[in-house]
Each structure stands twice: as structure tokens, then as C-alpha cells.
Write a protein that holds these residues in place. Structure first.
Motif, PDB file in Angstrom:
ATOM      1  N   VAL A  78       0.836  -1.205   0.000  1.00 21.95           N
ATOM      2  CA  VAL A  78       0.000   0.000   0.000  1.00 21.95           C
ATOM      3  C   VAL A  78       0.871   1.256   0.000  1.00 21.95           C
ATOM      4  CG1 VAL A  78      -1.761   1.243   1.259  1.00 21.95           C
ATOM      5  CG2 VAL A  78      -1.885  -1.199   1.099  1.00 21.95           C
ATOM      6  N   ILE A  82       0.839   4.348  -2.670  1.00 31.26           N
ATOM      7  CA  ILE A  82       0.658   5.770  -2.365  1.00 31.26           C
ATOM      8  C   ILE A  82       1.791   6.595  -2.944  1.00 31.26           C
ATOM      9  CG2 ILE A  82       0.516   7.426  -0.495  1.00 31.26           C
ATOM     10  CD1 ILE A  82      -0.730   5.283   1.193  1.00 31.26           C
ATOM     11  N   LEU A  87      -1.091   7.069 -10.264  1.00 36.24           N
ATOM     12  CA  LEU A  87      -1.947   6.131  -9.533  1.00 36.24           C
ATOM     13  C   LEU A  87      -2.228   4.931 -10.428  1.00 36.24           C
ATOM     14  CD1 LEU A  87      -4.670   8.198  -7.696  1.00 36.24           C
ATOM     15  CD2 LEU A  87      -2.860   6.868  -6.721  1.00 36.24           C
ATOM     16  N   ILE A  89      -3.795   1.944  -9.205  1.00 39.82           N
ATOM     17  CA  ILE A  89      -4.526   0.990  -8.386  1.00 39.82           C
ATOM     18  C   ILE A  89      -5.634   0.345  -9.211  1.00 39.82           C
ATOM     19  CG2 ILE A  89      -4.023   2.064  -6.204  1.00 39.82           C
ATOM     20  CD1 ILE A  89      -6.589   3.548  -6.397  1.00 39.82           C
ATOM     21  N   HIS A 132     -13.356  -5.868  -0.254  1.00 43.38           N
ATOM     22  CA  HIS A 132     -12.906  -4.847  -1.194  1.00 43.38           C
ATOM     23  C   HIS A 132     -11.389  -4.809  -1.159  1.00 43.38           C
ATOM     24  CE1 HIS A 132     -11.956  -0.770  -2.624  1.00 43.38           C
ATOM     25  NE2 HIS A 132     -13.027  -0.904  -3.358  1.00 43.38           N
ATOM     26  N   LEU A 134      -7.554  -3.434  -2.865  1.00 49.01           N
ATOM     27  CA  LEU A 134      -6.952  -2.309  -3.573  1.00 49.01           C
ATOM     28  C   LEU A 134      -6.383  -2.760  -4.918  1.00 49.01           C
ATOM     29  CD1 LEU A 134      -6.416   0.642  -3.204  1.00 49.01           C
ATOM     30  CD2 LEU A 134      -4.286   0.118  -2.121  1.00 49.01           C
TER      31      LEU A 134
ATOM     32  N   GLY B  39      -1.793   9.519   1.428  1.00 47.53           N
ATOM     33  CA  GLY B  39      -2.648   8.611   0.672  1.00 47.53           C
ATOM     34  C   GLY B  39      -4.119   8.875   0.892  1.00 47.53           C
ATOM     35  N   VAL B  40      -4.495   9.232   2.125  1.00 51.57           N
ATOM     36  CA  VAL B  40      -5.903   9.552   2.387  1.00 51.57           C
ATOM     37  C   VAL B  40      -6.321  10.767   1.579  1.00 51.57           C
ATOM     38  CG1 VAL B  40      -7.510  10.277   4.168  1.00 51.57           C
ATOM     39  CG2 VAL B  40      -5.887   8.510   4.659  1.00 51.57           C
ATOM     40  N   LEU B  41      -5.392  11.716   1.380  1.00 49.99           N
ATOM     41  CA  LEU B  41      -5.731  12.876   0.562  1.00 49.99           C
ATOM     42  C   LEU B  41      -5.774  12.544  -0.916  1.00 49.99           C
ATOM     43  CD1 LEU B  41      -3.863  15.980   1.905  1.00 49.99           C
ATOM     44  CD2 LEU B  41      -6.278  15.590   1.721  1.00 49.99           C
ATOM     45  N   ARG B  42      -4.990  11.536  -1.333  1.00 50.98           N
ATOM     46  CA  ARG B  42      -4.713  11.390  -2.747  1.00 50.98           C
ATOM     47  C   ARG B  42      -5.614  10.383  -3.444  1.00 50.98           C
ATOM     48  NH1 ARG B  42       0.595   9.035  -5.379  1.00 50.98           N
ATOM     49  NH2 ARG B  42       0.146   9.714  -7.494  1.00 50.98           N
ATOM     50  N   PHE B  43      -6.090   9.383  -2.737  1.00 56.33           N
ATOM     51  CA  PHE B  43      -6.806   8.302  -3.399  1.00 56.33           C
ATOM     52  C   PHE B  43      -8.172   8.752  -3.892  1.00 56.33           C
ATOM     53  CE2 PHE B  43      -4.500   4.352  -1.683  1.00 56.33           C
ATOM     54  CZ  PHE B  43      -3.535   4.554  -2.617  1.00 56.33           C
ATOM     55  N   PRO B  44      -8.688   8.106  -4.931  1.00 60.20           N
ATOM     56  CA  PRO B  44      -9.851   8.685  -5.622  1.00 60.20           C
ATOM     57  C   PRO B  44     -11.191   8.457  -4.964  1.00 60.20           C
ATOM     58  CG  PRO B  44      -9.115   6.721  -6.737  1.00 60.20           C
ATOM     59  CD  PRO B  44      -8.108   6.999  -5.694  1.00 60.20           C
ATOM     60  N   PHE B  46     -13.851   6.594  -1.622  1.00 59.84           N
ATOM     61  CA  PHE B  46     -13.873   6.373  -0.187  1.00 59.84           C
ATOM     62  C   PHE B  46     -13.197   5.062   0.200  1.00 59.84           C
ATOM     63  CE2 PHE B  46     -16.192   3.960   3.043  1.00 59.84           C
ATOM     64  CZ  PHE B  46     -15.711   4.624   4.143  1.00 59.84           C
ATOM     65  N   TYR B  47     -13.475   3.993  -0.535  1.00 62.20           N
ATOM     66  CA  TYR B  47     -12.965   2.687  -0.110  1.00 62.20           C
ATOM     67  C   TYR B  47     -11.453   2.609  -0.226  1.00 62.20           C
ATOM     68  CZ  TYR B  47     -17.839   1.416  -0.203  1.00 62.20           C
ATOM     69  OH  TYR B  47     -19.166   1.382   0.043  1.00 62.20           O
ATOM     70  N   THR B  48     -10.891   3.240  -1.254  1.00 65.41           N
ATOM     71  CA  THR B  48      -9.437   3.234  -1.364  1.00 65.41           C
ATOM     72  C   THR B  48      -8.804   4.089  -0.267  1.00 65.41           C
ATOM     73  OG1 THR B  48      -9.790   4.876  -3.060  1.00 65.41           O
ATOM     74  CG2 THR B  48      -9.281   2.687  -3.790  1.00 65.41           C
ATOM     75  N   ARG B  49      -9.488   5.177   0.114  1.00 63.49           N
ATOM     76  CA  ARG B  49      -8.980   5.977   1.240  1.00 63.49           C
ATOM     77  C   ARG B  49      -8.964   5.167   2.522  1.00 63.49           C
ATOM     78  NH1 ARG B  49     -12.868  10.469  -0.383  1.00 63.49           N
ATOM     79  NH2 ARG B  49     -11.836  11.184  -2.262  1.00 63.49           N
ATOM     80  N   LEU B  50      -9.959   4.297   2.640  1.00 70.47           N
ATOM     81  CA  LEU B  50     -10.009   3.431   3.830  1.00 70.47           C
ATOM     82  C   LEU B  50      -8.761   2.549   3.902  1.00 70.47           C
ATOM     83  CD1 LEU B  50     -12.026   2.736   6.065  1.00 70.47           C
ATOM     84  CD2 LEU B  50     -12.912   0.981   4.597  1.00 70.47           C
ATOM     85  N   ALA B  52      -5.814   3.279   2.725  1.00 68.55           N
ATOM     86  CA  ALA B  52      -4.683   4.118   3.120  1.00 68.55           C
ATOM     87  C   ALA B  52      -4.735   4.424   4.607  1.00 68.55           C
ATOM     88  CB  ALA B  52      -4.685   5.408   2.316  1.00 68.55           C
TER      89      ALA B  52
ATOM     90  N   LEU C  18      -4.993  15.192   7.434  1.00 62.53           N
ATOM     91  CA  LEU C  18      -6.293  14.543   7.591  1.00 62.53           C
ATOM     92  C   LEU C  18      -7.397  15.557   7.836  1.00 62.53           C
ATOM     93  CD1 LEU C  18      -5.290  11.425   9.596  1.00 62.53           C
ATOM     94  CD2 LEU C  18      -6.448  11.473   7.429  1.00 62.53           C
ATOM     95  N   ARG C  21      -8.823  16.532   4.608  1.00 63.78           N
ATOM     96  CA  ARG C  21      -9.795  15.534   4.145  1.00 63.78           C
ATOM     97  C   ARG C  21     -11.096  15.650   4.935  1.00 63.78           C
ATOM     98  NH1 ARG C  21     -11.348  13.992   0.067  1.00 63.78           N
ATOM     99  NH2 ARG C  21      -9.386  13.173  -0.709  1.00 63.78           N
ATOM    100  N   ASP C  30     -16.230   9.705   4.504  1.00 58.89           N
ATOM    101  CA  ASP C  30     -14.864  10.228   4.492  1.00 58.89           C
ATOM    102  C   ASP C  30     -14.582  11.016   5.759  1.00 58.89           C
ATOM    103  OD1 ASP C  30     -13.739   9.553   1.858  1.00 58.89           O
ATOM    104  OD2 ASP C  30     -15.533  10.577   1.168  1.00 58.89           O
ATOM    105  N   LEU C  33     -14.182   8.632   8.670  1.00 60.29           N
ATOM    106  CA  LEU C  33     -12.876   7.984   8.545  1.00 60.29           C
ATOM    107  C   LEU C  33     -11.766   8.916   9.014  1.00 60.29           C
ATOM    108  CD1 LEU C  33     -11.240   5.622   7.392  1.00 60.29           C
ATOM    109  CD2 LEU C  33     -11.200   6.837   5.254  1.00 60.29           C
TER     110      LEU C  33
END
Lengths: 165, 129, 101
Positions: A78, A82, A87, A89, A132, A134, B39-44, B46-50, B52, C18, C21, C30, C33
């Protein structure tokens, strides 16, 4: 009765480890707290075999090194995803069928899937888990077979064919 | 040969190695925490942010706590660090699963398939489910 | 010791990222999270500050914060799913079907 004794031992160890003071007053307060906690546990019917699985602790300790190894590997994946400038993924949803029988083994399996980064359990229906991932390649159902086998060994024990819990 | 062995044993028995290993673990934890926040800022979606964010819960926090336990002066701090790590391990995946399950039950569709361009992202907008 | 101060600063940087976000959303989940993740980092920051200031009592505060953080996350999710705190979570079958559509 043996579960009440196990709970009392755990609570006493917790109190002594947390306080670290061995004066009579503090020890007396600890005894009172332990008695209140045990009375609440008995009132809530939390003293049977299922809610205090002391007989599974050793098998679970054998499971932890494998889990830590998996977590480190998945973390590196992961972190690479990042840090990569583009990207790349490939999120995917897969259904994973578990062979775990008891609820404890299912909890261990689903929590292990969630604890390793890159895979999250979205929903648990009986023995089918919606996961789910990645990367699509990492989240194939075959990839979870090893973890499934080990967590069912940790939660159910090696004895097979006990019927569904 | 015996001199090498003696120096190794002396290094293990002295206090120095604990300091070094603890410092390196703290460093790894801090760096991976920052990377995961990026990564939380960057991923496209919600689930991918999870995914990260779960890096911070496992690698970041646990390595930092392990490093602090190695640097600790007394046994009681070590016990408390182990207890904090145990609670984080028990509650982290549970809350991650709770958030994911709530989002999935409320109908937030995950992005599936190869992710190509950051610009044509369309997220399944369903504010407060 | 200066390394621990650097680790604390790094955690503050992560918390600020964070927070971006948290404020920019876009969905409710979000934000939840981000709150949960910030809480985890606050736990570690509390332990680090206890080390830096030579006050090991902070470890107890961190321990309590870890527990409260978990309960708060579950409470927020439960409230926004059922719009009430008083529904029992033990009988979720009918509720799950109704919420899934």
C-alpha cells in the motif's frame, strides 16, 4: 466457575499492571473493583465458554507471527501504491468463502482481512464475506485460503467436523 | 571468532541496542503515518482511502508504540504501551469494518476496475446515506 | 529525545493533512474515517508527549482515549444510520434489508 476464576485472574493482573502501587488502600480499591466487575459479568451472562475463550489463547499466539508477517507485506504494497507518481490501483470487490465454523474463527478471519491494509471486509453473510481489495490480483479468493486455514486453526482448533456453530 | 561473539553478546546485553532499535521503529512509524495521510488525501474514492487509513492504524501506530516500549524507562510504561497497542489492534479493524459496512449499506458504490485518470473521477455522492 | 520530538511533529503534519480531508469531504463516511484516523494519531501523540515531558501518567490518558475514540466512531455511525441512539443493534435483519435498498 472456572471462567469466573479466569476472569478474576485477568482482572487482578490488569489492575496490578496498570496501577503499580502496592499500598493497602489502593489494593483494597482494586479488590472492590474486581468484585464489581465480576458481579456485572455474571449478571450479563458473560461467563460461558464462548465469551471467554481461554482455551484458544495458545493457538491464537501461534497465529500472531503469521499475521504480523502478512501485515508488513501488505503495508509495503500500500505504501508503494501511495508513493508512486501515477496512480495505478485497481480496486475490486470479491466474494470470499470461509471454511471457519465457529463465530470466533469468523471474527478472527474477517478482522485479519481488515487488519491487513489493501483489503477490507465490507459485509459478512454467514460464511461468505464481501471483500474490497486495492489490487485485483491481491484480492482473489485463492489469496485468502492460507489465512482462512490458519485462522480456522486458531479459532476452531484442529478437530474437524463439529457441525456449524 | 570468540572476540566477535563476545562483542555481539556485549552489544545485546548493554542498553545501547534498545535505544537504537526503538529509535528506528519510531522513525519508521512516523514516516509511514505521514505517507498514509498523504494517501488519504490522494486516493480517488472512499474505499481506497479506507485502505490508506488502515496503514496508519497498523504499521504507523503499532511501530511507534513498540519503539516507545523499547525506549521506556520502567516496566509499567511497557505494560501500558502493550495495552494501548492491544486496544488499537482490537478496535481498529472493527471500526474500519463498521465504516465500510455503513457506507456499503447506504449505497455508496465503490470504483471498480483499473483506475486511469484523476480528472474523470465521479464518486457515488450520497451525503449522509 | 529529539527524535521523539520529530516524531510528534510528523504526527501533527499527518493530522493537518487529515483535517483537509475532514473538511473537504465529499461524503459523510470520508469525514468519519478522518475523525477516526485523527483519534488514532492523537492516542500516539499523547503517549509521545508523556515521554517528552517525562510524565508517564499520559499513557493512561492515551489508553482511555483509544477506548473513547472507538465508542465515538460507532456512535456516530449508528446515529447517522438510524437517526436515533435508542434502536437495538442486536436484531439487525429487517433494518439491514430496509437500509440496503
Amino acid at each position: 466457575m472456572i471462567y469466573v476464576l479466569g476472569l478474576a485472574t485477568a482482572l487482578v493482573l490488569l489492575w496490578l499492571g496498570m496501577s503499580g502501587v502496592f499500598e493497602p488502600l489502593v489494593l483494597g480499591l482494586g479488590v472492590v473493583s474486581v468484585i464489581i466487575a465480576i458481579a456485572l459479568a455474571i449478571r450479563l451472562d458473560l461467563k460461558d465458554r464462548e465469551s471467554s475463550p481461554y482455551h484458544r489463547i495458545f493457538a491464537f499466539l501461534l497465529y500472531t507471527p503469521y499475521l504480523i508477517g502478512e501485515i508488513v507485506k501488505a503495508n509495503i504494497t500500500v505504501l508503494k501504491a501511495i508513493m508512486s507518481p501515477e496512480l495505478d490501483i485497481e480496486p475490486s470487490l470479491v466474494k470470499v468463502k470461509s471454511t471457519c465454523r465457529s463465530d470466533l474463527a469468523k471474527v478472527i478471519f474477517a478482522n485479519s482481512i481488515t487488519l491487513t491494509p489493501g483489503t477490507v471486509t465490507l459485509r459478512v453473510d454467514d460464511d461468505i464475506m464481501l471483500v474490497h481489495g486495492l489490487y485485483e490480483a491481491d484480492a482473489q479468493p485463492e489469496a485468502f485460503e492460507e489465512m482462512d486455514r490458519r485462522s480456522s486453526l486458531a479459532g476452531d482448533g484442529p478437530s474437524t467436523r463439529k457441525g456449524k456453530a | 571468532m570468540t572476540e566477535v561473539l563476545d562483542t555481539v553478546i556485549a552489544a545485546v546485553l548493554s542498553e545501547g541496542w534498545r535505544h537504537w532499535v526503538g529509535s528506528i521503529l519510531c522513525l519508521i512509524g512516523a514516516v509511514s503515518t505521514v505517507i498514509a495521510a498523504v494517501g488519504v488525501l490522494r486516493f480517488p474514492d472512499f474505499y481506497t482511502r479506507l485502505h490508506a487509513a488502515s496503514v496508519t492504524d497498523t504499521l504507523g501506530a503499532l511501530t511507534l508504540l513498540a519503539g516507545m516500549a523499547l525506549l521506556a524507562p520502567g516496566i509499567f510504561i511497557v505494560i501500558k504501551m502493550i495495552l494501548i497497542g492491544l486496544f488499537l489492534v482490537l478496535t481498529g479493524p472493527t471500526s474500519a469494518h463498521a465504516i465500510a459496512n455503513a457506507a456499503y449499506t447506504a449505497g455508496l458504490e465503490p470504483l471498480i476496475g483499473k483506475f486511469r485518470d484523476l480528472k474523470d473521477e465521479d464518486e457515488g455522492e450520497s451525503e449522509n446515506g | 529525545m529529539s527524535l521523539l520530538a520529530a516524531a510528534t511533529l510528523a504526527l501533527f503534519v499527518a493530522i493537518v493533512l487529515l483535517l483537509i480531508r475532514l473538511f473537504s469531504g465529499p461524503t459523510l463516511y470520508d469525514r468519519v474515517l478522518a475523525v477516526n484516523s485523527i483519534g488514532t494519531k492523537i492516542v500516539v501523540v499523547l503517549a509521545l508527549v508523556g515521554f517528552l515531558m517525562d510524565r508517564p501518567d499520559f499513557a493512561d490518558v492515551a489508553l482511555l482515549y483509544a477506548l473513547i475514540n472507538f465508542v465515538a466512531t460507532i456512535a456516530i455511525l449508528k446515529f447517522f444510520r438510524y437517526r436515533s441512539f435508542q434502536i437495538s443493534l442486536v436484531k439487525p435483519e429487517g433494518e439491514k434489508k430496509r437500509g440496503a435498498q
